[in-house]
Scaffold this motif. Structure first.
Motif, PDB file in Angstrom:
ATOM      1  N   LYS A   1       2.544  -1.216 -12.821  1.00 34.38           N
ATOM      2  CA  LYS A   1       3.728  -2.056 -12.934  1.00 34.38           C
ATOM      3  C   LYS A   1       3.920  -2.948 -11.696  1.00 34.38           C
ATOM      4  O   LYS A   1       4.226  -4.126 -11.810  1.00 34.38           O
ATOM      5  CB  LYS A   1       4.945  -1.145 -13.116  1.00 34.38           C
ATOM      6  N   PHE A   2       3.749  -2.354 -10.510  1.00 32.33           N
ATOM      7  CA  PHE A   2       3.984  -3.110  -9.279  1.00 32.33           C
ATOM      8  C   PHE A   2       2.689  -3.590  -8.634  1.00 32.33           C
ATOM      9  O   PHE A   2       2.720  -4.140  -7.541  1.00 32.33           O
ATOM     10  CB  PHE A   2       4.747  -2.239  -8.267  1.00 32.33           C
ATOM     11  N   SER A   3       1.558  -3.350  -9.279  1.00 36.01           N
ATOM     12  CA  SER A   3       0.211  -3.582  -8.736  1.00 36.01           C
ATOM     13  C   SER A   3       0.106  -3.216  -7.253  1.00 36.01           C
ATOM     14  O   SER A   3      -0.358  -3.985  -6.424  1.00 36.01           O
ATOM     15  CB  SER A   3      -0.286  -5.019  -8.996  1.00 36.01           C
ATOM     16  N   THR A   4       0.568  -2.013  -6.982  1.00 36.31           N
ATOM     17  CA  THR A   4       0.480  -1.463  -5.629  1.00 36.31           C
ATOM     18  C   THR A   4      -0.872  -0.775  -5.458  1.00 36.31           C
ATOM     19  O   THR A   4      -1.348  -0.129  -6.374  1.00 36.31           O
ATOM     20  CB  THR A   4       1.581  -0.403  -5.432  1.00 36.31           C
ATOM     21  N   SER A   5      -1.482  -0.943  -4.288  1.00 37.16           N
ATOM     22  CA  SER A   5      -2.690  -0.184  -3.994  1.00 37.16           C
ATOM     23  C   SER A   5      -2.273   1.210  -3.548  1.00 37.16           C
ATOM     24  O   SER A   5      -1.269   1.361  -2.867  1.00 37.16           O
ATOM     25  CB  SER A   5      -3.480  -0.841  -2.868  1.00 37.16           C
TER      26      SER A   5
ATOM     27  N   LEU B   1       0.847  -1.191   0.000  1.00 38.12           N
ATOM     28  CA  LEU B   1       0.000   0.000   0.000  1.00 38.12           C
ATOM     29  C   LEU B   1       0.882   1.240   0.000  1.00 38.12           C
ATOM     30  O   LEU B   1       1.828   1.355   0.770  1.00 38.12           O
ATOM     31  CB  LEU B   1      -0.898   0.003   1.248  1.00 38.12           C
ATOM     32  N   LEU B   2       0.563   2.160  -0.896  1.00 40.39           N
ATOM     33  CA  LEU B   2       1.268   3.430  -0.935  1.00 40.39           C
ATOM     34  C   LEU B   2       0.285   4.520  -0.536  1.00 40.39           C
ATOM     35  O   LEU B   2      -0.779   4.661  -1.143  1.00 40.39           O
ATOM     36  CB  LEU B   2       1.803   3.705  -2.347  1.00 40.39           C
ATOM     37  N   ILE B   3       0.630   5.264   0.521  1.00 41.54           N
ATOM     38  CA  ILE B   3      -0.211   6.381   0.911  1.00 41.54           C
ATOM     39  C   ILE B   3       0.411   7.649   0.361  1.00 41.54           C
ATOM     40  O   ILE B   3       1.561   7.961   0.662  1.00 41.54           O
ATOM     41  CB  ILE B   3      -0.344   6.481   2.445  1.00 41.54           C
ATOM     42  N   ALA B   4      -0.315   8.338  -0.501  1.00 41.90           N
ATOM     43  CA  ALA B   4       0.214   9.555  -1.109  1.00 41.90           C
ATOM     44  C   ALA B   4      -0.597  10.728  -0.576  1.00 41.90           C
ATOM     45  O   ALA B   4      -1.741  10.910  -0.939  1.00 41.90           O
ATOM     46  CB  ALA B   4       0.118   9.471  -2.634  1.00 41.90           C
ATOM     47  N   ASP B   5       0.029  11.497   0.322  1.00 49.12           N
ATOM     48  CA  ASP B   5      -0.674  12.596   0.962  1.00 49.12           C
ATOM     49  C   ASP B   5      -0.377  13.891   0.200  1.00 49.12           C
ATOM     50  O   ASP B   5       0.701  14.439   0.315  1.00 49.12           O
ATOM     51  CB  ASP B   5      -0.216  12.715   2.426  1.00 49.12           C
ATOM     52  N   GLU B   6      -1.324  14.338  -0.597  1.00 50.09           N
ATOM     53  CA  GLU B   6      -1.167  15.544  -1.430  1.00 50.09           C
ATOM     54  C   GLU B   6       0.150  15.494  -2.214  1.00 50.09           C
ATOM     55  O   GLU B   6       0.962  16.424  -2.132  1.00 50.09           O
ATOM     56  CB  GLU B   6      -1.196  16.805  -0.548  1.00 50.09           C
ATOM     57  N   PRO B   7       0.390  14.433  -2.997  1.00 48.88           N
ATOM     58  CA  PRO B   7       1.714  14.268  -3.601  1.00 48.88           C
ATOM     59  C   PRO B   7       2.068  15.338  -4.624  1.00 48.88           C
ATOM     60  O   PRO B   7       3.245  15.571  -4.863  1.00 48.88           O
ATOM     61  CB  PRO B   7       1.624  12.899  -4.274  1.00 48.88           C
ATOM     62  N   THR B   8       1.087  15.978  -5.226  1.00 51.66           N
ATOM     63  CA  THR B   8       1.426  16.924  -6.295  1.00 51.66           C
ATOM     64  C   THR B   8       0.995  18.349  -5.974  1.00 51.66           C
ATOM     65  O   THR B   8       1.120  19.232  -6.804  1.00 51.66           O
ATOM     66  CB  THR B   8       0.762  16.512  -7.628  1.00 51.66           C
ATOM     67  N   THR B   9       0.516  18.556  -4.742  1.00 49.58           N
ATOM     68  CA  THR B   9      -0.026  19.874  -4.403  1.00 49.58           C
ATOM     69  C   THR B   9       1.025  20.969  -4.472  1.00 49.58           C
ATOM     70  O   THR B   9       0.738  22.098  -4.864  1.00 49.58           O
ATOM     71  CB  THR B   9      -0.639  19.827  -3.000  1.00 49.58           C
ATOM     72  N   ALA B  10       2.271  20.642  -4.098  1.00 47.34           N
ATOM     73  CA  ALA B  10       3.316  21.664  -4.077  1.00 47.34           C
ATOM     74  C   ALA B  10       3.986  21.821  -5.439  1.00 47.34           C
ATOM     75  O   ALA B  10       4.899  22.609  -5.584  1.00 47.34           O
ATOM     76  CB  ALA B  10       4.359  21.316  -3.016  1.00 47.34           C
ATOM     77  N   LEU B  11       3.548  21.063  -6.426  1.00 50.35           N
ATOM     78  CA  LEU B  11       4.248  21.073  -7.715  1.00 50.35           C
ATOM     79  C   LEU B  11       3.496  21.913  -8.751  1.00 50.35           C
ATOM     80  O   LEU B  11       2.289  22.083  -8.677  1.00 50.35           O
ATOM     81  CB  LEU B  11       4.395  19.642  -8.241  1.00 50.35           C
TER      82      LEU B  11
END
Lengths: 326, 343
Positions: free
Chosen positions: A204-208, A176-186
């Protein structure tokens, strides 16, 4: 569907000046294998606290997970002793944050930081770890990974730092990958690059992925299912297409209509009146009732439960009473 | 007749001598020196704003968009003379304000040009009550005579921006983000200015609050016949609020058009890729637009590429683009572009 993550009745409370603040107030959801679920809401709705609860990073002693369970592949993380969580964090569940500069250590090279994670979790020696780190940097789009390994974070741009964070998060192949506002600062052009990358990697990695964001455009790009949170509670769970096509909860509808469109006709924005309730506010009825344009008497007297419709969509609103109740 | 209305009518008289263009910016340059070594020798300069020309008509909203580091905020600050422009001319209401002395800045420029900042936490003094935050500009500019009159005016402005006058003794930390931004707007509005420069004024706010503030800005524009320069990285908000839009890249204006043409048919390759990069909510299987993903990052503004500044990332770059700088000129009536493709 095989659920990777099952959160049930999660309650994370804070104590402040002898007052209890219900940051997360009884939420239930699950994420299937390889699925991308977006957690949407405005600041203070409890979305970040949900992610910290999953990671076991709720700031103690003020905050505490007081009830409920978080099961990762059937193992409850709430009951997990802190020492064991070290092996879970970064390996089973990884997280990327909004501001990559503050989440990278400024006095260590990219290489040190990447290999540290890999050596700890995969129990390999420095040489193998460096190879793996270089491979990961290549995957996230660095043209000269070996050179980047020797660089310090300040030498990289915001987009590149976020790529390093993604490389670090994905290096141990988390479930599981938790992405907390990953692109907000970009910036938008860099955001487009990073979103493409996340899409490719999850396939590719079938990650949730649990994507936490306030940007409904990003949700539409990346997510399959959407959870809408308001004041610590889930108010709606829908497939992404259904949600934008026909939002059920008045809050979701208000949220979607608050956003100016990039194409099509320009009309006056429909704002939601008032403000998000201050943390710690206790209301006898629905938490959204004071701001809701469709509120009626019952909304201020009773707390609505979660209504599950025949098509599987869940909504916490009395407007849908009479349809199947969970 | 209320005080705001008196101020308004005074201003209308003053306006009669104003030109149609409220603001005329000619070849504005804002370079910051780079100093190195013990002797702090100037070894180069960051060309934050480089040769930018545009006009703003009375009552319109000019949107300025661009990514971080493109110079859009510097442009806003140079216009209001928070920075000393390196070169170029700023004509405001027919007066050249580029070389105004510090003591003349207040009555000529700041009285009529105000700014709303992005972060209301950082731009409001935490130790001052709302009343004294709003009283200060009136005092500095000597507007209205007695304290009572000023207090009445403050109460009126507070109501205009949607705050209850009873909060006048509260401090900034007692307000929510949206309310603080309303205070920032009230502070800009209290001098009854001609032009408001809003620098990322709604970017720090949640979407439902952002919509409230955007609506408020639109209402105020109608009510007080305001002119806005709306600086933002958010292309959707800029499209919503602006009449004309300028696109900046590495200190230069790349394209300046009326909003409809810019968003429907962007001319400059940078504008095209910028617009295509915006994540869009797709409803009911709407067709996904073709996305032009730009390679690489923004070059350093201290060392911008020669020729066209965009040629290093441009999908249509030609040999000419690396050597010769394109002229920013009108290619279709009302549409200015700096690109060799339109020569």
């Amino acid at each position: 569907m095989n659920a990777v993550l099952e959160v049930s009745n999660l309650k994370t409370y804070f104590k402040k000046n002898k007052k209890t603040i219900r940051a997360v107030d009884g939420i239930d959801f699950e994420i299937g294998k390889g699925e991308t679920v977006a957690l949407v809401g405005e600041s203070g709705c409890g979305k970040s606290m949900t992610s910290l609860s999953i990671m076991g990073l709720v700031p103690a002693p003020a905050g505490k997970v007081v009830d409920g369970s978080i099961k990762l592949n059937g193992v409850d993380l709430v009951q997990m002793p802190e020492k064991k969580m070290y092996d879970i964090r970064g390996k089973e569940v990884a997280m990327i944050f909004q501001e990559p500069m503050t989440s990278l250590n400024p006095v260590l090279t990219i290489g040190d930081q990447l290999t540290g994670v890999i050596m700890h979790h995969l129990k390999v020696n420095k040489k193998t770890a460096t190879e793996k780190a270089a491979e990961m940097l290549g995957i996230v789009g660095f043209s000269d990974p070996l050179k980047t390994l020797k660089d310090y974070p300040h030498r990289l741009s915001g987009g590149m730092r976020q790529r390093v964070m993604i490389a670090m998060a994905m290096s141990c192949n988390p479930k599981l990958l938790i992405a907390d506002e990953p692109t907000t600062a970009l910036d938008v052009t860099i955001q487009a690059q990073v979103l493409e990358l996340m899409k490719d990697l999850s396939k590719k990695f079938s990650t949730s992925i649990l994507l936490i964001t306030h940007d409904l455009g990003v949700v539409s790009e990346l997510a399959e299912r959407v959870i809408v949170m308001y004041a610590g509670q889930i108010v709606e769970i829908s497939d992404v297409d259904d949600l934008f096509e026909e939002p059920l909860h008045p809050y979701t509808e208000g949220l979607i209509h608050s956003i100016p469109a990039i194409e099509g006709e320009i009309t006056r924005l429909q704002s939601i009146k008032g403000n998000v309730p201050a943390p710690g506010t206790v209301l006898p009825g629905c938490k959204f009732a004071p701001r809701c344009s469709k509120a009626f008497a019952r909304c201020t007297e009773e707390v609505p439960g979660m209504y599950v419709r025949e098509d599987g969509r869940c909504v916490r609103c009395f407007l849908y009473d009479g349809e199947v109740v969970e | 007749m209320s005080k705001a209305n008196i101020l308004l009518s005074q201003r209308e008289k003053a306006n009669e001598r104003f030109h149609e263009n409220l603001l005329d910016v000619q070849k504005l340059k804002m370079h910051f020196p780079i100093k190195t070594g013990i002797l702090q020798r100037t070894t180069g300069s960051v060309k934050a704003v480089d040769d930018v020309s545009f006009t703003v008509k009375k009552g319109e909203t000019l949107g300025i968009v661009g990514e971080s580091g493109c110079g859009k905020s510097t442009l806003g600050r140079a216009l209001i003379r928070l920075y000393e422009p390196t070169d170029g001319k700023i004509l405001f209401g027919g007066n050249d304000v580029t070389k105004l002395k510090e003591r003349d800045l207040g009555p000529v420029l700041r009285r009529n040009m105000q700014m709303v900042f992005q972060d209301p936490n950082a731009s409001l003094n935490p130790r001052k009550s709302l009343g004294s935050i709003l009283m200060e500009p009136l005092r500095v500019h000597g507007i209205l005579n007695s304290r009572e009159e000023r207090m009445d005016h403050i109460a009126e402005i507070l109501q205009t921006v949607g705050l209850h006058p009873t909060v006048i003794n509260n401090y900034p930390h007692e307000f929510s983000g949206g309310q603080r931004q309303r205070i920032g707007i009230a502070r800009a509005l209290i001098l009854n200015p001609e032009l408001i420069i809003a620098d990322e004024a709604v970017s720090a706010l949640d979407v439902s609050i952002q919509a409230q503030i955007v609506n408020l800005l639109e209402d105020l524009q109608e009510k007080f016949n305001l002119t806005y320069i709306f600086i933002s990285h958010d292309l959707s908000v800029v499209r919503h609020i602006s009449d004309r839009v300028g696109v900046m890249y590495l200190g230069k204006l790349m394209e300046l058009s009326d909003k409809e043409s810019l968003y429907d048919e962007p001319l400059h390759p940078y504008t095209q890729s910028l617009l295509s990069a915006v994540p869009v909510i797709r409803k009911g299987g709407a067709v996904k637009r073709d996305r032009i993903i730009l390679k690489g990052d923004l070059p350093s503004p201290a060392n911008p590429p020669g020729g066209c500044v965009f040629h290093t990332r441009c999908p249509y770059a030609m040999p000419q683009c690396g050597s010769e700088e394109p002229v920013f000129r009108e290619v279709v009536p009302g549409r200015h572009v700096a690109c060799h493709l339109f020569n």
